[in-house]
Motif scaffolding. Structure first.
Motif, PDB file in Angstrom:
ATOM      1  N   ILE A 117       5.856   1.205   8.124  1.00 12.95           N
ATOM      2  CA  ILE A 117       6.967   1.433   7.205  1.00 12.95           C
ATOM      3  C   ILE A 117       7.886   0.220   7.287  1.00 12.95           C
ATOM      4  O   ILE A 117       8.516  -0.026   8.311  1.00 12.95           O
ATOM      5  CB  ILE A 117       7.730   2.731   7.541  1.00 12.95           C
ATOM      6  CG1 ILE A 117       6.786   3.931   7.464  1.00 12.95           C
ATOM      7  CG2 ILE A 117       8.915   2.910   6.593  1.00 12.95           C
ATOM      8  CD1 ILE A 117       7.398   5.239   7.929  1.00 12.95           C
ATOM      9  N   ILE A 118       7.927  -0.549   6.196  1.00 13.61           N
ATOM     10  CA  ILE A 118       8.667  -1.817   6.237  1.00 13.61           C
ATOM     11  C   ILE A 118      10.004  -1.758   5.492  1.00 13.61           C
ATOM     12  O   ILE A 118      10.820  -2.665   5.636  1.00 13.61           O
ATOM     13  CB  ILE A 118       7.822  -2.986   5.699  1.00 13.61           C
ATOM     14  CG1 ILE A 118       7.493  -2.776   4.227  1.00 13.61           C
ATOM     15  CG2 ILE A 118       6.569  -3.163   6.537  1.00 13.61           C
ATOM     16  CD1 ILE A 118       7.160  -4.048   3.503  1.00 13.61           C
ATOM     17  N   ALA A 119      10.198  -0.724   4.706  1.00 12.26           N
ATOM     18  CA  ALA A 119      11.439  -0.536   3.948  1.00 12.26           C
ATOM     19  C   ALA A 119      11.510   0.945   3.587  1.00 12.26           C
ATOM     20  O   ALA A 119      10.496   1.644   3.632  1.00 12.26           O
ATOM     21  CB  ALA A 119      11.435  -1.402   2.684  1.00 12.26           C
ATOM     22  N   PRO A 120      12.687   1.431   3.229  1.00 13.02           N
ATOM     23  CA  PRO A 120      12.775   2.841   2.854  1.00 13.02           C
ATOM     24  C   PRO A 120      11.780   3.195   1.743  1.00 13.02           C
ATOM     25  O   PRO A 120      11.747   2.546   0.702  1.00 13.02           O
ATOM     26  CB  PRO A 120      14.221   2.989   2.364  1.00 13.02           C
ATOM     27  CG  PRO A 120      14.969   1.916   3.097  1.00 13.02           C
ATOM     28  CD  PRO A 120      13.994   0.770   3.187  1.00 13.02           C
ATOM     29  N   GLY A 121      10.938   4.164   2.020  1.00  7.38           N
ATOM     30  CA  GLY A 121       9.979   4.633   1.027  1.00  7.38           C
ATOM     31  C   GLY A 121       8.734   3.792   0.865  1.00  7.38           C
ATOM     32  O   GLY A 121       7.875   4.104   0.043  1.00  7.38           O
ATOM     33  N   LEU A 122       8.590   2.709   1.642  1.00  7.87           N
ATOM     34  CA  LEU A 122       7.479   1.764   1.476  1.00  7.87           C
ATOM     35  C   LEU A 122       6.743   1.528   2.790  1.00  7.87           C
ATOM     36  O   LEU A 122       7.356   1.178   3.797  1.00  7.87           O
ATOM     37  CB  LEU A 122       8.015   0.424   0.954  1.00  7.87           C
ATOM     38  CG  LEU A 122       7.032  -0.738   0.860  1.00  7.87           C
ATOM     39  CD1 LEU A 122       5.918  -0.449  -0.129  1.00  7.87           C
ATOM     40  CD2 LEU A 122       7.780  -2.016   0.475  1.00  7.87           C
TER      41      LEU A 122
END
Length: 142
Positions: free
Chosen positions: A56-61
């Motif tokens: 998970i590298i960013a919120p939601g991604l």
């Protein structure tokens, strides 16, 4: 915007059973296209078991990936957009998964660079998150 072959490996899905199923859905096109062996998926699951939700590298991604020696046969990526996000063990919800497979470290960095250009464009990302069908998503990414 992105390579044509990638546009054939994207899909919008209403829901996945859980985070493992979401990862499977994101990796299956890479296996189907001969870019990864089926054991590549196990490599991703093992990495998450060992390192947590590192993908998970960013919120939601999330960017599911594993080391080349776990079954990479080529280089490419695929995308799955879930209309109903899944929750990972960290409690974070993810609705967009971009699976990567790379034959070597240089190819991995090149793909991340190409994807970063996409991810930093807030307008494009907003459109991606709003897409409800595979056709809509393909049009955004072409």
């Amino acid at each position: 915007m992105l390579e044509q072959a990638f546009c054939n490996r994207i899909a919008v899905v209403d829901r996945a059973a859980d985070w493992k199923d979401a990862i499977r859905l994101s990796v299956e096109p890479l296996i189907a296209d001969g870019l990864a062996e089926p054991r590549y998926l196990d490599g991703i699951y093992q990495n998450i078991a060992k390192n947590g939700d590192y993908i998970i590298i960013a919120p939601g991604l999330a960017i599911p990936h594993a080391r080349p020696e776990t079954g990479a046969k080529g280089t490419g990526f695929s995308m799955i957009k879930l209309n109903q996000p899944v929750q990972f063990s960290s409690g974070e919800e993810v609705g967009l998964l971009v699976a990567l497979v790379a034959a070597d470290a240089d190819a991995h960095l090149d793909m991340l660079s190409e994807l970063t250009d996409l991810f930093v464009d807030d307008s494009v990302m907003e459109h991606i998150h709003q897409a409800k069908t595979t056709k809509e998503l393909q049009e955004i990414l072409q």
